[in-house]
Design a protein around this motif. Structure first.
Motif, PDB file in Angstrom:
ATOM      1  N   GLU A   1      -7.526  -0.468   9.281  1.00  0.00           N
ATOM      2  CA  GLU A   1      -7.353  -0.963   7.915  1.00  0.00           C
ATOM      3  C   GLU A   1      -7.243   0.155   6.886  1.00  0.00           C
ATOM      4  N   SER A   2      -7.336   1.389   7.358  1.00  0.00           N
ATOM      5  CA  SER A   2      -7.369   2.477   6.399  1.00  0.00           C
ATOM      6  C   SER A   2      -5.971   2.971   6.057  1.00  0.00           C
ATOM      7  N   ASP A   3      -5.684   2.987   4.779  1.00  0.00           N
ATOM      8  CA  ASP A   3      -4.374   3.456   4.343  1.00  0.00           C
ATOM      9  C   ASP A   3      -4.252   4.961   4.566  1.00  0.00           C
TER      10      ASP A   3
ATOM     11  N   GLU B   1      -3.295   5.539   8.088  1.00  0.00           N
ATOM     12  CA  GLU B   1      -1.888   5.154   8.240  1.00  0.00           C
ATOM     13  C   GLU B   1      -0.965   6.253   7.697  1.00  0.00           C
ATOM     14  N   LEU B   2      -1.333   6.792   6.550  1.00  0.00           N
ATOM     15  CA  LEU B   2      -0.530   7.882   5.968  1.00  0.00           C
ATOM     16  C   LEU B   2      -0.528   9.101   6.884  1.00  0.00           C
TER      17      LEU B   2
ATOM     18  N   THR C   1       0.857  -1.188   0.000  1.00  0.00           N
ATOM     19  CA  THR C   1       0.000   0.000   0.000  1.00  0.00           C
ATOM     20  C   THR C   1       0.893   1.238   0.000  1.00  0.00           C
ATOM     21  N   LYS C   2       0.260   2.376  -0.254  1.00  0.00           N
ATOM     22  CA  LYS C   2       0.998   3.647  -0.244  1.00  0.00           C
ATOM     23  C   LYS C   2       1.673   3.879   1.100  1.00  0.00           C
ATOM     24  N   SER C   3       0.926   3.623   2.158  1.00  0.00           N
ATOM     25  CA  SER C   3       1.490   3.900   3.477  1.00  0.00           C
ATOM     26  C   SER C   3       2.635   2.944   3.795  1.00  0.00           C
ATOM     27  N   GLN C   4       2.513   1.711   3.287  1.00  0.00           N
ATOM     28  CA  GLN C   4       3.607   0.761   3.499  1.00  0.00           C
ATOM     29  C   GLN C   4       4.869   1.254   2.802  1.00  0.00           C
TER      30      GLN C   4
END
Lengths: 87, 322, 173
Positions: free
Chosen positions: C38-40, C43-44, A38-41
């Motif tokens: 679960e939300s990207d 997380e960002l 994912t982007k955040s990963q």
């Protein structure tokens, strides 16, 4: 998204980088990892790698694709490691 | 969501090293990136240490075990982090209150029948399942609902036999052990789906042991049985029909010694490969406005159930719209 | 370790924020039916905080679920809220106001100033706990209790904010 990460780092840090990337991506061959993240990963990986690496000596390159389908992969010679999820 | 299911069909050891996993056997070792794993399906003889279990627990990764016949034997259900006492109470209330339980039980069967109809009409098979849907409306007991479900499935299998090649007809549904190739495929696929649903429930606040159509004592994760009724036709049955119709699977994929009643390793490999492809397949979800995978549809079903349990939004079972 | 008092502060802070964003989300979050993990986008948001403010002093108010905060000690105590965009200003305003109010009430700290930082927009906004603001906040807190104690408010109409919400699939499945 799909990324390919290649690195050329000082031998002192090679194992650290490798061990770190193994937690997130699939090992393809020496100094190459790939996988869907994912982007955040990706942001997390970038952040952590910059802590592990020394900016004046090491080099890490990240190729990213919107999806795996946007990328074409061909292997000449032997495939060093399987990336299939069916083992 | 990019985490993936891993299916292990070769014998070996699962090891923890530098906080990630390694699969090791005579052919070498392969790292499995811990942050890329959603669930593990273990079909082979697999050795696991407590360190592995601790890591899986920390990362919230369930692992499902199957015996050498491919039958489900159990799961490692990691420590739960998504807990809502409020929801558990409501889940129990909907079980205790008979009317509420009947409504949900009958919805699961209704969804199952509609999805069976979808499969039948895809293959151009006429059916009179509508009468069963009518019967369902007048059910006053769980056993009556179960009875309708049983009849529906018997009719459905009989109709499917019309389009199946001779060696692959279902005939009578036999389970332990399955008595022919078609039954072997059904058992194998249903166990797999059951496990997939357990993983989805794990990732919600639902309690997997409180169910409505099935009795909570039938299996440990009986809610997964309830939900699997909806998805069996669309995920498992469609897959089996596809494998047979495309000649992707044949006698050589079964154990000859066991009268072709069980898949051999090669057969299992083919099956899980296609199964996983199917779970990843996406369709456009109009209400969400995004593409969702078949696997995600199961999660959405859990969410719908939660909303129903919280009151206000009546549960409508999943019915394939394509 | 997060002390109980700080945890309470954290939860209430998020509740105040969600109250202005969506009642359904507020209710679900408060009843522990949470989707943030679960939300990207969530997380960002967390990463943004770590990145931008790693040189700042450690936060007294700890990482929140969608926002992140830090405290700078000078003559006055400065409480900062870090936000990605100024889209939901009212929510940010009251969330910070709540922190100021809490620090005053529970910890007796009055020499205090609040700032909302928008690092991406290079913007900063100051907020003070005036008697009038305090009154408005109290009304909001009462309303939150009413919503949380009430029935589950079912999702009403899909709006633009739903698109980036961690609860999108839950609400519209």
């Amino acid at each position: 998204m799909y990324v390919i990460i290649v690195y050329d780092v000082n031998v002192k840090r090679v194992n650290k980088v490798k061990a770190y990337l193994r937690k997130h991506l699939l090992w393809v061959q020496n100094s190459v990892f790939e996988g869907e993240i994912t982007k955040s990963q990706l942001e997390r990986i970038k952040k952590d790698l910059s802590t592990i690496c020394n900016e004046s000596e090491d080099s890490v390159i990240i190729y990213s694709f919107r999806t795996k389908k946007a990328m074409k992969k061909e292997v000449l010679g032997i495939e060093k490691s399987s990336i299939s999820e069916i083992i | 969501m990019t985490r993936k299911n891993y299916y292990i069909l070769t014998d070996g050891i699962l090891k923890r090293k530098e906080n990630t996993l390694y699969f090791i056997n005579k052919d070498g070792k392969r790292p499995l990136p811990i942050h890329s794993i959603y669930s593990i399906y273990a079909y082979s003889s697999l050795s696991i240490s407590s360190q592995v279990v601790n890591l899986l627990s920390k990362e919230g990764i369930p692992i499902h075990f199957f015996n050498r016949y491919g039958f489900y034997s159990g799961s490692f259900y990691p420590r739960e982090t998504l807990l809502s006492g409020d929801l558990v109470i409501k889940q129990a209330k909907h079980f205790i209150d008979n009317e509420k339980r009947l409504k949900l039980a009958s919805d699961f069967v209704k969804g199952a029948i509609f999805n069976m109809k979808r499969v039948l009409s895809y293959y151009g098979l006429d059916n009179n399942m509508d009468t069963l849907l009518e019967d369902l409306k007048s059910c006053k007991k769980i056993t009556e609902i179960m009875n309708v479900e049983g009849r529906a499935r018997a009719d459905y299998y009989k109709l499917l036999d019309e389009i199946l090649p001779e060696g692959f007809r279902i005939g009578e549904r036999t389970r332990r052990p399955p008595e022919n190739m078609a039954n072997a495929l059904l058992s194998f696929g249903n166990s797999l789906l059951y496990s997939t649903i357990i993983s989805e429930i794990y990732n919600t606040q639902l309690n997997p042991t409180i169910s409505y159509l099935h009795e909570p004592f039938e299996r440990r994760y009986s809610l997964a049985l309830d939900i699997s009724e909806l998805f069996k036709p669309i995920i498992v049955d469609r897959l089996i029909l596809y494998l047979i119709k495309k000649n992707m699977i044949d006698e050589t994929d079964f154990e000859k010694d066991l009268n072709y009643s069980l898949l051999n390793e090669n057969g299992k490999r083919k099956f899980v490969t296609e199964y996983d492809k199917r779970l990843k397949k996406t369709i456009k979800h109009r209400k969400i406005g995004r593409k969702v995978s078949y696997k995600r549809l199961i999660r959405l079903e859990c969410y719908k159930l939660i909303k129903h349990l919280l009151g206000k939004e009546k549960y409508k079972p999943f019915i394939s719209w394509w | 370790m997060i002390s109980d008092a700080e945890k309470k502060l954290l939860i209430r802070g998020t509740q105040v924020n969600y109250y202005f964003v969506c009642r359904t989300k507020l209710w679900l979050f408060s009843h522990h039916i949470q989707m943030e993990h679960e939300s990207d986008i969530v997380e960002l948001g967390k990463l943004l905080h770590d990145e931008t403010y790693k040189r700042e002093e450690k936060s007294l108010i700890l990482d929140d679920l969608i926002s992140a905060d830090f405290v700078r000690k000078g003559k006055l105590l400065e409480v900062h809220e870090v936000k990605k965009s100024d889209k939901i200003e009212e929510a940010h305003f009251f969330q910070l106001l709540y922190y100021l109010y809490y620090l005053k009430k529970e910890k007796g700290i009055e020499e205090i100033r609040g700032f909302i930082d928008y690092p991406k927009l290079r913007k900063k906004k100051e907020i003070r706990l005036t008697p009038d603001n305090e009154k408005r906040l109290k009304k909001v807190l009462e309303d939150i209790d009413t919503v949380v104690r009430g029935d589950f408010p079912r999702p009403q109409k899909k709006s633009r904010i739903c698109r980036s919400c961690a609860y999108l699939e839950f609400c519209w499945a």
